[in-house]
Each structure stands twice: as structure tokens, then as C-alpha cells.
Design a protein around this motif. Structure first.
Motif, PDB file in Angstrom:
ATOM      1  N   GLY A   1       0.860  -1.315   0.046  1.00 55.16           N
ATOM      2  CA  GLY A   1      -0.200   0.320  -0.145  1.00 55.16           C
ATOM      3  C   GLY A   1       0.709   1.194  -0.158  1.00 55.16           C
ATOM      4  O   GLY A   1       0.348   2.500  -0.067  1.00 55.16           O
ATOM      5  N   LYS A   2       2.285   1.104   0.358  1.00 50.18           N
ATOM      6  CA  LYS A   2       2.940   2.299  -0.148  1.00 50.18           C
ATOM      7  C   LYS A   2       4.105   1.851  -0.988  1.00 50.18           C
ATOM      8  O   LYS A   2       4.514   0.605  -1.158  1.00 50.18           O
ATOM      9  CB  LYS A   2       3.565   2.683   1.318  1.00 50.18           C
ATOM     10  CG  LYS A   2       2.701   3.209   2.214  1.00 50.18           C
ATOM     11  CD  LYS A   2       1.958   4.569   1.962  1.00 50.18           C
ATOM     12  CE  LYS A   2       0.869   4.992   2.799  1.00 50.18           C
ATOM     13  NZ  LYS A   2       1.628   5.224   4.246  1.00 50.18           N
ATOM     14  N   ALA A   3       4.538   2.847  -1.596  1.00 47.95           N
ATOM     15  CA  ALA A   3       5.709   2.320  -2.660  1.00 47.95           C
ATOM     16  C   ALA A   3       7.012   3.165  -2.418  1.00 47.95           C
ATOM     17  O   ALA A   3       6.992   4.305  -1.827  1.00 47.95           O
ATOM     18  CB  ALA A   3       5.169   2.975  -4.300  1.00 47.95           C
ATOM     19  N   LYS A   4       8.196   2.666  -2.784  1.00 51.60           N
ATOM     20  CA  LYS A   4       9.266   3.358  -2.585  1.00 51.60           C
ATOM     21  C   LYS A   4       9.235   4.822  -3.440  1.00 51.60           C
ATOM     22  O   LYS A   4       8.655   4.615  -4.508  1.00 51.60           O
ATOM     23  CB  LYS A   4      10.640   2.735  -3.400  1.00 51.60           C
ATOM     24  CG  LYS A   4      10.750   1.374  -2.860  1.00 51.60           C
ATOM     25  CD  LYS A   4      11.793   0.776  -3.310  1.00 51.60           C
ATOM     26  CE  LYS A   4      11.661   0.192  -4.873  1.00 51.60           C
ATOM     27  NZ  LYS A   4      12.810  -0.469  -5.528  1.00 51.60           N
ATOM     28  N   PRO A   5       9.668   5.909  -3.016  1.00 57.48           N
ATOM     29  CA  PRO A   5      10.767   5.983  -1.874  1.00 57.48           C
ATOM     30  C   PRO A   5      10.010   6.197  -0.446  1.00 57.48           C
ATOM     31  O   PRO A   5      10.667   6.611   0.579  1.00 57.48           O
ATOM     32  CB  PRO A   5      11.417   7.474  -2.327  1.00 57.48           C
ATOM     33  CG  PRO A   5      10.557   8.185  -3.116  1.00 57.48           C
ATOM     34  CD  PRO A   5       9.562   7.161  -3.591  1.00 57.48           C
ATOM     35  N   ASP A   6       8.916   5.977  -0.438  1.00 54.62           N
ATOM     36  CA  ASP A   6       8.027   6.077   0.925  1.00 54.62           C
ATOM     37  C   ASP A   6       8.946   5.278   2.036  1.00 54.62           C
ATOM     38  O   ASP A   6       9.284   4.040   1.763  1.00 54.62           O
ATOM     39  CB  ASP A   6       6.747   5.631   0.906  1.00 54.62           C
ATOM     40  CG  ASP A   6       5.880   6.129   2.108  1.00 54.62           C
ATOM     41  OD1 ASP A   6       6.401   5.846   3.136  1.00 54.62           O
ATOM     42  OD2 ASP A   6       4.738   6.906   1.998  1.00 54.62           O
ATOM     43  N   PRO A   7       9.251   5.918   3.052  1.00 50.35           N
ATOM     44  CA  PRO A   7      10.256   5.302   4.252  1.00 50.35           C
ATOM     45  C   PRO A   7       9.430   3.963   4.574  1.00 50.35           C
ATOM     46  O   PRO A   7      10.103   3.172   5.144  1.00 50.35           O
ATOM     47  CB  PRO A   7      10.458   6.419   5.084  1.00 50.35           C
ATOM     48  CG  PRO A   7       9.516   7.451   4.797  1.00 50.35           C
ATOM     49  CD  PRO A   7       9.230   7.436   3.452  1.00 50.35           C
ATOM     50  N   GLU A   8       8.043   4.259   4.707  1.00 48.82           N
ATOM     51  CA  GLU A   8       7.480   3.278   5.336  1.00 48.82           C
ATOM     52  C   GLU A   8       7.559   1.704   5.024  1.00 48.82           C
ATOM     53  O   GLU A   8       7.515   0.905   5.592  1.00 48.82           O
ATOM     54  CB  GLU A   8       5.857   3.358   5.214  1.00 48.82           C
ATOM     55  CG  GLU A   8       5.268   4.552   6.282  1.00 48.82           C
ATOM     56  CD  GLU A   8       3.767   4.630   6.506  1.00 48.82           C
ATOM     57  OE1 GLU A   8       3.149   3.581   6.363  1.00 48.82           O
ATOM     58  OE2 GLU A   8       3.326   5.844   6.303  1.00 48.82           O
ATOM     59  N   ILE A   9       7.845   1.553   3.602  1.00 46.53           N
ATOM     60  CA  ILE A   9       7.632   0.279   3.028  1.00 46.53           C
ATOM     61  C   ILE A   9       9.451  -0.196   3.412  1.00 46.53           C
ATOM     62  O   ILE A   9       9.565  -1.495   3.444  1.00 46.53           O
ATOM     63  CB  ILE A   9       7.651   0.231   1.521  1.00 46.53           C
ATOM     64  CG1 ILE A   9       7.442  -1.248   1.022  1.00 46.53           C
ATOM     65  CG2 ILE A   9       8.690   0.996   0.542  1.00 46.53           C
ATOM     66  CD1 ILE A   9       6.858  -1.543  -0.403  1.00 46.53           C
ATOM     67  N   PHE A  10      10.362   0.566   3.484  1.00 49.88           N
ATOM     68  CA  PHE A  10      11.596   0.257   4.058  1.00 49.88           C
ATOM     69  C   PHE A  10      11.696  -0.207   5.459  1.00 49.88           C
ATOM     70  O   PHE A  10      12.154  -1.456   5.517  1.00 49.88           O
ATOM     71  CB  PHE A  10      12.717   1.151   3.535  1.00 49.88           C
ATOM     72  CG  PHE A  10      12.843   1.612   2.359  1.00 49.88           C
ATOM     73  CD1 PHE A  10      13.839   1.092   1.213  1.00 49.88           C
ATOM     74  CD2 PHE A  10      12.379   2.736   1.654  1.00 49.88           C
ATOM     75  CE1 PHE A  10      14.021   1.217   0.217  1.00 49.88           C
ATOM     76  CE2 PHE A  10      12.549   3.274   0.448  1.00 49.88           C
ATOM     77  CZ  PHE A  10      13.408   2.514  -0.328  1.00 49.88           C
ATOM     78  N   LEU A  11      10.978   0.552   6.209  1.00 49.75           N
ATOM     79  CA  LEU A  11      11.022   0.377   7.668  1.00 49.75           C
ATOM     80  C   LEU A  11      10.275  -0.897   7.668  1.00 49.75           C
ATOM     81  O   LEU A  11      10.395  -1.857   9.004  1.00 49.75           O
ATOM     82  CB  LEU A  11      10.437   1.536   8.379  1.00 49.75           C
ATOM     83  CG  LEU A  11      11.239   2.684   8.173  1.00 49.75           C
ATOM     84  CD1 LEU A  11      10.429   3.826   8.972  1.00 49.75           C
ATOM     85  CD2 LEU A  11      12.641   2.558   8.817  1.00 49.75           C
TER      86      LEU A  11
END
Length: 236
Positions: free
Chosen positions: A154-164
Motif C-alpha cells: 500500500g506504499k511505494a518506494k521512496p516512501d520510508p514506510e515500505i523500507f521500515l
């Protein structure tokens, strides 16, 4: 470098990092258009591959939320084309299934399989992708403990949420994690802003990072160079 900063996990981008995607998409679109010519001929006769692509990009500009699900975007674009010419929407599922199968017919860069096997002896591996690659179909899923796709998360890079979220799923802190990808903004800058180290997989020798003002933690031409860099990080 102290022990706590040594990498414990590596997360990979997929398209254009582990395999070239441009030729795959081009062939998938040719296969789809050939299928349309036989099964939905009014669509193929009215729209070329390029025209279908232009309509899809216009739809994305109108509804940017589609960037989270590129297969969903393709389906929406095809549905609009079917409706425009009066083709049977019942054939839409078959068209998307054909495209998805072709989209997953990838050819790995030669260094990828041996590289993943060597890396797995040193750190935990995972993946994050904005694309729609099916790692089970491709045969790589077993190499990764965690695989996140923007369309499902539901979130895509570069959104930090998907990395975290990937770090949390792996059980590692962001500063103990390395992200490897080909895109300077989505992969390198995105990962660094989330607190990860970022390696730019620059297979072409590009100097684009200089113009973009982005400073990767390392630049590697292949997975072999990534392994050499990682070994240095673990030794320090």
C-alpha cells in the motif's frame, strides 16, 4: 565501524537490479497485442502498442494512485480500451493473465544466482519492489526471507514506510540494513532517508548520481562487487 553498524541484512530491488526489465515488458506488450489481434480485434485494430501505452500514462496522470499497482493500471487501461471499441470485457482477465505470464519471463543477470547464494551465507536477504514481479513464478522466492511489493503493502518506494516495514519483518534495525537498487531516487535516496545504507547497482557505468547530487554508500556494477563491499564492511 562498530559491531552494531555492521550489515545484518540486504534488501534488493528487483527490476533492472536482478534482471533487465525493458526487453521483458516490450516482449510482453507484443505478445499481448498479438493476443488482442486474435481475441479482441477491435482493440488491436484501433490502438497500437504505443497508443495503448500513451492512454495508460494519461490514466496514471489522472489517477496517480495507480502507481502502487502497475498491473492494476494496465488492467484499467485495457478495460477503457475494450469499452471504447465495444469489445467483450469477459476476455479481460485472460488478457491480463497472458501479460503477467510474459512479464515474469525474465532472464537474470549472470551474477545474480551465485551472488545471492554467497550473500545468504553472510547476511539475511529480502526484497522490496514497486513492480509486479512474481518471485515464485520466476523461481527466486526461496532466496528471500521477506519480499514486499508496493501493490500489496500500500506504499511505494521512496516512501520510508515500505523500507521500515521490511526491516521490521526481517528483525533488523534500519542502520543494520543495506538496500540495493538501480534507481537513484526511489532506491538510493529513499533507503537513505529511511535510515538504511544504500548501494547503487550501476551496471552501465552511469554518472547520473553526480548530476542528481545523490551520494550512495557504495556503487557496484554487479553482485560480485557488492559482495566485496559487504565483506569489507563486515571486516571493519
Amino acid at each position: 565501524m562498530n559491531d552494531i553498524a555492521r550489515p545484518k541484512a540486504i534488501l534488493f530491488d528487483l527490476d533492472d537490479t536482478l534482471w533487465p526489465i525493458g526487453p521483458v515488458i516490450a516482449e510482453a506488450e507484443r505478445a499481448l497485442h498479438a493476443w488482442l489481434a486474435e481475441h479482441a480485434p477491435k482493440v488491436a485494430q484501433t490502438f497500437t502498442i504505443e497508443e495503448l501505452r500513451a492512454r495508460r500514462m494519461a490514466l496514471l496522470a489522472e489517477k496517480p494512485e495507480h502507481h502502487l499497482d502497475l498491473i492494476g493500471l494496465r488492467r484499467a487501461g485495457l478495460e477503457a480500451a475494450f469499452q471504447h471499441v465495444g469489445e467483450d470485457l469477459a476476455r479481460l482477465d485472460e488478457a491480463i493473465k497472458l501479460f503477467a505470464a510474459a512479464r515474469n519471463t525474465v532472464e537474470l543477470y549472470h551474477d545474480v544466482l551465485p551472488g545471492l547464494q554467497r550473500l545468504a551465507e553472510k547476511v539475511t536477504l529480502g526484497s522490496i519492489s514497486n513492480g509486479n514481479a512474481d518471485l515464485e513464478v520466476i523461481g527466486l522466492a526461496h532466496h528471500f526471507k521477506v519480499s514486499l511489493a508496493a501493490s500489496r503493502f500500500g506504499k511505494a518506494k521512496p516512501d520510508p514506510e515500505i523500507f521500515l516495514a521490511a526491516c521490521e519483518a526481517l528483525g533488523v534495525a534500519p542502520h543494520e540494513t543495506v538496500y540495493v537498487g538501480d534507481d537513484l531516487r526511489l532506491d538510493v535516496e529513499g533507503a537513505q532517508k529511511a535510515g538504511l545504507k544504500a548501494v547503487w547497482m550501476n551496471r552501465t557505468g552511469s554518472t547520473a548520481h553526480l548530476e542528481a547530487g545523490i551520494v550512495p554508500d557504495a556503487i557496484c556494477r554487479d553482485v560480485g562487487e557488492l559482495i566485496a563491499w559487504l565483506e569489507q564492511q563486515l571486516a571493519d
